[in-house]
Design a protein around this motif. Structure first.
Motif, short mmCIF file in Angstrom:
data_model
loop_
_atom_site.label_atom_id
_atom_site.label_comp_id
_atom_site.label_asym_id
_atom_site.label_seq_id
_atom_site.Cartn_x
_atom_site.Cartn_y
_atom_site.Cartn_z
N GLY A 1 11.63 1.59 7.02
CA GLY A 1 11.72 3.04 6.95
C GLY A 1 12.00 3.58 5.56
O GLY A 1 12.84 3.05 4.82
N GLY A 2 11.24 4.61 5.19
CA GLY A 2 11.44 5.25 3.91
C GLY A 2 10.34 6.25 3.62
O GLY A 2 9.33 6.29 4.32
N THR A 3 10.54 7.06 2.60
CA THR A 3 9.61 8.15 2.28
C THR A 3 8.97 7.92 0.92
O THR A 3 9.67 7.59 -0.05
CB THR A 3 10.35 9.50 2.29
OG1 THR A 3 10.95 9.70 3.58
CG2 THR A 3 9.39 10.66 2.01
N ASP A 4 7.64 8.10 0.88
CA ASP A 4 6.87 7.97 -0.36
C ASP A 4 7.14 6.62 -1.04
O ASP A 4 7.53 6.53 -2.21
CB ASP A 4 7.21 9.11 -1.33
CG ASP A 4 6.82 10.48 -0.79
OD1 ASP A 4 5.91 10.54 0.05
OD2 ASP A 4 7.44 11.47 -1.20
N LEU A 5 6.89 5.56 -0.30
CA LEU A 5 7.13 4.21 -0.79
C LEU A 5 5.92 3.32 -0.48
O LEU A 5 5.03 3.69 0.28
CB LEU A 5 8.37 3.60 -0.13
CG LEU A 5 9.72 4.26 -0.48
CD1 LEU A 5 10.81 3.70 0.42
CD2 LEU A 5 10.08 4.03 -1.95
N TYR A 6 5.91 2.14 -1.09
CA TYR A 6 4.88 1.15 -0.77
C TYR A 6 5.24 0.42 0.52
O TYR A 6 6.37 -0.01 0.70
CB TYR A 6 4.71 0.16 -1.92
CG TYR A 6 3.87 0.71 -3.05
CD1 TYR A 6 2.49 0.51 -3.07
CD2 TYR A 6 4.44 1.45 -4.08
CE1 TYR A 6 1.70 1.02 -4.09
CE2 TYR A 6 3.67 1.96 -5.11
CZ TYR A 6 2.30 1.75 -5.10
OH TYR A 6 1.52 2.27 -6.13
N ASN A 7 4.25 0.30 1.39
CA ASN A 7 4.43 -0.39 2.67
C ASN A 7 3.97 -1.84 2.58
O ASN A 7 2.98 -2.15 1.92
CB ASN A 7 3.64 0.31 3.77
CG ASN A 7 4.30 1.58 4.26
OD1 ASN A 7 4.99 2.26 3.51
ND2 ASN A 7 4.10 1.92 5.52
N VAL B 1 0.86 -1.18 0.00
CA VAL B 1 0.00 0.00 0.00
C VAL B 1 0.90 1.23 0.00
O VAL B 1 1.81 1.34 0.82
CB VAL B 1 -0.92 0.01 1.24
CG1 VAL B 1 -1.64 1.35 1.36
CG2 VAL B 1 -1.93 -1.12 1.16
N PHE B 2 0.62 2.17 -0.91
CA PHE B 2 1.45 3.36 -1.00
C PHE B 2 1.17 4.32 0.16
O PHE B 2 0.02 4.58 0.50
CB PHE B 2 1.21 4.10 -2.32
CG PHE B 2 2.14 5.27 -2.52
CD1 PHE B 2 3.45 5.07 -2.92
CD2 PHE B 2 1.69 6.57 -2.28
CE1 PHE B 2 4.31 6.14 -3.09
CE2 PHE B 2 2.54 7.65 -2.45
CZ PHE B 2 3.85 7.43 -2.85
N LYS B 3 2.25 4.82 0.76
CA LYS B 3 2.15 5.78 1.85
C LYS B 3 2.93 7.04 1.48
O LYS B 3 4.13 6.97 1.19
CB LYS B 3 2.72 5.20 3.14
CG LYS B 3 2.00 3.96 3.65
CD LYS B 3 0.67 4.30 4.29
CE LYS B 3 0.03 3.08 4.94
NZ LYS B 3 -1.26 3.38 5.57
N SER B 4 2.25 8.19 1.51
CA SER B 4 2.94 9.45 1.29
C SER B 4 3.69 9.86 2.55
O SER B 4 3.22 9.60 3.67
CB SER B 4 1.95 10.55 0.92
OG SER B 4 1.29 10.24 -0.28
N GLY B 5 4.84 10.49 2.38
CA GLY B 5 5.62 10.91 3.52
C GLY B 5 6.42 9.76 4.10
O GLY B 5 6.53 8.68 3.51
N TYR B 6 6.98 10.00 5.28
CA TYR B 6 7.86 9.00 5.89
C TYR B 6 7.07 7.92 6.60
O TYR B 6 6.06 8.18 7.25
CB TYR B 6 8.82 9.66 6.89
CG TYR B 6 9.75 8.66 7.55
CD1 TYR B 6 10.87 8.18 6.85
CD2 TYR B 6 9.49 8.16 8.82
CE1 TYR B 6 11.72 7.24 7.42
CE2 TYR B 6 10.34 7.22 9.40
CZ TYR B 6 11.45 6.77 8.70
OH TYR B 6 12.28 5.83 9.26
N SER B 7 7.53 6.68 6.47
CA SER B 7 6.96 5.55 7.18
C SER B 7 8.10 4.81 7.88
O SER B 7 9.15 4.58 7.29
CB SER B 7 6.24 4.60 6.22
OG SER B 7 5.90 3.39 6.88
#
Length: 238
Positions: A159-165, A134-140
């Motif tokens: 951990g990462g920014t604007d990536l699929y979780n 699932v795509f997440k905008s911003g940092y996860s």
């Protein structure tokens, strides 16, 4: 295109051995996968969705309070139980290791603490190994995927920014999962192996196999980590 037996998924492994420590005190007396949303335990949302897709060989890897899962064998056709003797001392790599003897066919691997609101999420046909994301905008700070322009995963990590979780579901061609199973056996034999997640074995093998990202919309699969997330899902799906 004609579908052959080599294109079908008939098998799934569900990881349900953990202590569920982040959902205590609820999970002192009940395994996390058996916590209910509405009238249905979390793990049953996955089992029923798999069966609907004709994935009819389901192996549940259990550990903590394992006897509470026994009713599933009678309730659902095709459900089998595998005991993970290392559930208290090793990370979830030990659950895939415990299931290694059934990782010989195309299969799904999924976590058991998922609320699957869309029971059409699975398919019985596979043409490549993939993880749902699932795509997440911003940092996860969750597990995330880095993929190339073709959707091939080139890195799995935290951990990462604007990536699929990661959402806790992956599908595997038998050749790929056989290689991963070998890597897990290698990793778990090392002193550091007890702390590993099985996805780290996948990440270490991405130069040898092709694994792709399968994007899904948020809400079709919800991973429930703690009591706050459980209550949010319960309120949403009253």
């Amino acid at each position: 295109m004609k579908v052959t037996s080599n294109d079908l998924i008939k098998r799934a492994v569900i990881m349900a051995a953990g202590l569920g420590s982040r959902m205590r005190p609820i999970t002192y007396s009940i395994p996390k996968p058996l916590v209910k949303v509405g009238t249905k335990p979390l793990i049953e949302t996955g089992i029923e969705a798999l069966l609907k897709a004709s994935v009819n060989e389901i192996f549940i890897v259990v550990g903590f309070l394992h006897e509470q899962f026994d009713y599933l064998i009678k309730k659902y056709p095709g459900v089998n139980i595998i005991f993970n003797p290392d559930y208290e001392t090793k990370n979830n790599i030990s659950s895939i290791y415990a299931a290694r003897e059934v990782l010989t066919e195309n299969c799904y691997i999924l976590e058991a603490d998922l609320f699957i609101s869309d029971d059409t999420i699975f398919s019985s046909v596979i043409d490549r190994s993939h993880y749902y994301g699932v795509f997440k905008s911003g940092y996860s700070n969750d597990w995330v995927f880095t993929a190339d322009s073709d959707g091939r995963i080139i890195k799995i990590g935290v951990g990462g920014t604007d990536l699929y979780n990661m959402v806790g579901i992956s599908a595997w061609l038998k050749a790929d999962i056989a290689l991963i199973s070998e890597k897990i056996a290698e990793m778990i034999s090392l002193p550091s192996g007890k702390d590993k997640y099985w996805d780290e074995a996948v990440n270490s093998s991405l130069d040898k196999i092709c694994v792709y990202l399968e994007p899904i919309l948020e809400g079709r699969v919800i991973e429930i980590d703690d009591i706050k997330e459980l209550e949010a899902v319960r309120n949403r799906y009253k």
